[in-house]
Design an enzyme around this catalytic site. Structure first.
Site, short mmCIF file in Angstrom:
data_model
loop_
_atom_site.label_atom_id
_atom_site.label_comp_id
_atom_site.label_asym_id
_atom_site.label_seq_id
_atom_site.Cartn_x
_atom_site.Cartn_y
_atom_site.Cartn_z
N ASN A 22 -14.41 42.80 -12.02
CA ASN A 22 -15.31 43.74 -12.34
C ASN A 22 -16.46 44.30 -11.08
OD1 ASN A 22 -15.76 44.13 -15.47
ND2 ASN A 22 -15.17 42.17 -15.24
N LEU A 52 -28.16 30.96 -16.77
CA LEU A 52 -29.32 30.84 -15.89
C LEU A 52 -30.80 30.71 -16.53
CD1 LEU A 52 -28.49 34.70 -14.65
CD2 LEU A 52 -28.80 32.65 -13.15
N HIS A 110 -19.52 40.54 -20.97
CA HIS A 110 -18.98 39.42 -21.81
C HIS A 110 -17.65 39.98 -22.50
CE1 HIS A 110 -18.70 35.51 -23.82
NE2 HIS A 110 -18.33 36.32 -25.07
N GLY A 151 -31.03 32.87 -23.41
CA GLY A 151 -29.73 32.50 -24.50
C GLY A 151 -28.57 32.69 -23.44
N ASP A 166 -25.56 34.56 -23.81
CA ASP A 166 -24.83 35.70 -24.28
C ASP A 166 -25.65 36.34 -25.36
OD1 ASP A 166 -22.63 35.38 -22.57
OD2 ASP A 166 -21.55 34.17 -23.88
N GLU A 208 -13.50 46.74 -19.87
CA GLU A 208 -14.78 45.98 -18.94
C GLU A 208 -14.93 46.90 -17.99
OE1 GLU A 208 -14.99 41.73 -18.13
OE2 GLU A 208 -13.49 41.29 -19.74
#
Ligand code: GAR
Length: 204
Positions: free
Chosen positions: A19, A97, A113, A147, A149, A178
């Site tokens: 990515n 994080l 994701h 949170g 995802d 993606e």
């Protein structure tokens, strides 16, 4: 919100870096009005570091071992601030994080994701979806909140699941999407006005 000019991006990764390559190529082609100024990894053996260096992008390891989550993030933040980073792109960064990091950069933290959120958050999302028996899978680009995802969705792309698919073949087709979704989402965020309405990200 919207961005003008050339945004300074950092990419955080833990592995392969495909990515990262998709975003870097889109920036180079002028499709995303941004420059990747720094790549950071928590893993010294992440192949993505080499992908960055091949492209002349500064790439650094910030090991997490032996550090508290906050101390590790303080080191990441220091490196990002030194490079005057405006947007943080997570690309296969396999650590959650904490609010310390999120509060410093929100809403300019983006993640990809490999599932159609809110289904199948967490690890091995493609296998989770395949084992569940979904007929449509895909990927989600979203802003990152504290949170797992759970942040506001920027863009999703779908993939049909065939009878002959395995978790591996499905993962490969999701990854192709993606590589389209991430640059497209960044382009939109950087070129179009947008706002958050609750957890809905609305392009004007
Ligand atoms: C991608 O499939 C990405 O969606 C996934 O890790 C892979 C990284 O590949 N991320 C997550 O699962 C995050 N929850 P890459 O290193 O080749 O970009």
């Amino acid at each position: 919100m919207s961005g003008a000019g050339t945004a300074r991006l950092a990419v955080l990764l833990s592995g392969r870096g495909s990515n990262l390559v998709a975003i870097a190529d889109a920036c180079r082609r002028g499709e995303v009005p941004a420059e990747i100024v720094l790549v950071l990894s928590n893993k010294a053996d992440a192949a993505g570091l080499e992908r960055a260096r091949e492209r002349g992008i500064p790439a650094r390891v910030v090991p997490a071992k032996g550090l508290s989550r906050e101390e590790h993030e303080r080191q990441l933040i220091a490196a990002l601030e030194k490079a005057q980073v405006e947007w943080v792109c997570l690309a296969g960064y396999m650590r959650l994080l904490t609010p310390l990091f999120i509060e410093r950069f929100f809403p300019r933290i983006v993640n990809v994701h490999p599932a159609l959120l809110p289904s199948f958050p967490g690890v091995e999302a493609q296998r989770q979806a395949w084992e569940y028996g979904v007929k449509v899978a895909g990927c989600t680009v979203h802003l990152v909140d504290a949170g797992c995802d759970t942040g506001p969705i920027v863009l999703q792309r779908t993939v049909e699941v065939g009878e002959d698919d395995t978790p591996e073949t499905l993962s490969a087709r999701i990854l192709e999407q993606e590589h389209i979704a991430y640059p497209t989402a960044l382009r939109r965020l950087l070129t179009r006005p947008w706002r958050l309405d609750g957890r809905r990200l609305v392009f004007e």
